[in-house]
Write a protein that holds these residues in place. Structure first.
Motif, PDB file in Angstrom:
ATOM      1  N   PRO A  57       0.908  -1.355  -0.081  1.00 28.76           N
ATOM      2  CA  PRO A  57       0.021  -0.005   0.023  1.00 28.76           C
ATOM      3  C   PRO A  57       0.855   1.279  -0.018  1.00 28.76           C
ATOM      4  N   VAL A  58       0.205   2.192  -0.676  1.00 30.40           N
ATOM      5  CA  VAL A  58       1.246   3.431  -0.909  1.00 30.40           C
ATOM      6  C   VAL A  58       0.149   4.700  -0.587  1.00 30.40           C
ATOM      7  N   THR A  59       0.716   5.824   0.107  1.00 28.54           N
ATOM      8  CA  THR A  59      -0.100   6.720   0.497  1.00 28.54           C
ATOM      9  C   THR A  59       0.377   8.088  -0.117  1.00 28.54           C
ATOM     10  N   VAL A  68       3.435  12.817  -8.521  1.00 29.95           N
ATOM     11  CA  VAL A  68       2.574  11.791  -8.665  1.00 29.95           C
ATOM     12  C   VAL A  68       1.574  12.079  -9.558  1.00 29.95           C
ATOM     13  N   LEU A  69       1.353  10.888 -10.685  1.00 29.29           N
ATOM     14  CA  LEU A  69       0.025  10.962 -11.444  1.00 29.29           C
ATOM     15  C   LEU A  69      -0.883   9.938 -10.846  1.00 29.29           C
ATOM     16  N   VAL A 101       3.498   6.912 -10.602  1.00 27.72           N
ATOM     17  CA  VAL A 101       2.033   6.617 -11.126  1.00 27.72           C
ATOM     18  C   VAL A 101       1.639   5.741 -10.163  1.00 27.72           C
ATOM     19  N   VAL A 102       0.154   6.088  -9.905  1.00 31.36           N
ATOM     20  CA  VAL A 102      -0.524   5.131  -8.958  1.00 31.36           C
ATOM     21  C   VAL A 102      -1.914   4.930  -9.828  1.00 31.36           C
ATOM     22  N   GLY A 103      -2.159   3.858 -10.244  1.00 33.51           N
ATOM     23  CA  GLY A 103      -3.435   3.551 -11.170  1.00 33.51           C
ATOM     24  C   GLY A 103      -4.332   3.114 -10.269  1.00 33.51           C
ATOM     25  N   VAL A 104      -5.530   3.745 -10.196  1.00 35.61           N
ATOM     26  CA  VAL A 104      -6.642   3.512  -9.235  1.00 35.61           C
ATOM     27  C   VAL A 104      -7.719   2.792 -10.280  1.00 35.61           C
ATOM     28  N   PRO A 130       2.321   0.912  -8.933  1.00 37.91           N
ATOM     29  CA  PRO A 130       1.253   0.411  -8.341  1.00 37.91           C
ATOM     30  C   PRO A 130      -0.125   0.660  -8.643  1.00 37.91           C
ATOM     31  N   VAL A 131      -1.060  -0.152  -8.483  1.00 37.54           N
ATOM     32  CA  VAL A 131      -2.586  -0.199  -8.742  1.00 37.54           C
ATOM     33  C   VAL A 131      -3.299  -0.564  -7.614  1.00 37.54           C
TER      34      VAL A 131
END
Length: 187
Positions: A57-59, A68-69, A101-104, A130-131
């Motif tokens: 997990p990232v915050t 951060v994208l 990049v964090v894909g949600v 990370p997703v």
């Protein structure tokens, strides 16, 4: 809320207009030099995530100091699929300079909630960042998001400085990434 079909129509219309003007898609324009940065406020934290894929997990707090994208997507959305080569490319190109990049992944359909299906899509599209699997739309709601795909670009202080919904504006987004990386304090 615009549907995927409306975004497809906008993208096709924009492509046709660019072609008629003698340009190629995406059009490199004067906007690329001026990426349209403005302060949209603090980027919300990731919340209600069902599962993290490709990472622990990232915050946003833990990503302080990074550009951060946040990319809201779902794997069967054609508009999302068309943007992924750009997002993957930006990640690979800038990750060593402090870009994340964090894909949600927020599903539109019930079958998109399957972790196995999302993992297969991550592999198929070559996603190494990370997703977050946001099946309950908690992070989607925290961002007050309404679209697939949707991009929120935050500076090293965690302020959202650029937003974009749908396809296109690839040169402008990359210019914004470069501008925010240039503003980032040295490590």
């Amino acid at each position: 809320m615009l549907s995927r079909r409306a975004f497809s129509g906008l993208a096709i219309g924009s492509s046709a207009l660019a072609a008629a003007a003698g340009g190629a898609w995406p059009v490199r324009s004067a906007l690329a030099a001026s990426p349209g940065l403005r302060d949209y406020g603090k980027a919300p934290e990731f919340t209600g995530i069902d599962k993290w894929l490709n990472s622990e997990p990232v915050t946003m707090q833990g990503l302080a100091g990074k550009v951060v994208l946040v990319d809201f997507w779902t794997y069967s959305c054609i508009n999302c699929i068309r943007t992924l080569p750009y997002v993957v490319s930006w990640y690979e190109k800038y990750k060593e300079r402090g870009f994340v990049v964090v894909g949600v992944h927020s599903p539109e359909f019930a079958y998109e909630k399957s972790t196995r299906n999302v993992q297969d899509a991550i592999q198929r599209f070559g996603i190494r960042y990370p997703v977050a699997q946001d099946n309950g739309f908690a992070t989607w709601k925290a961002y007050n998001n309404q679209y697939w795909p949707a991009f929120y670009l935050a500076d090293s202080n965690g302020q959202v400085m650029r937003r974009h919904f749908g396809e296109g504006e690839y040169a402008e987004m990359e210019a914004a990434i470069e501008a925010l990386l240039a503003r980032r304090p040295p490590a």
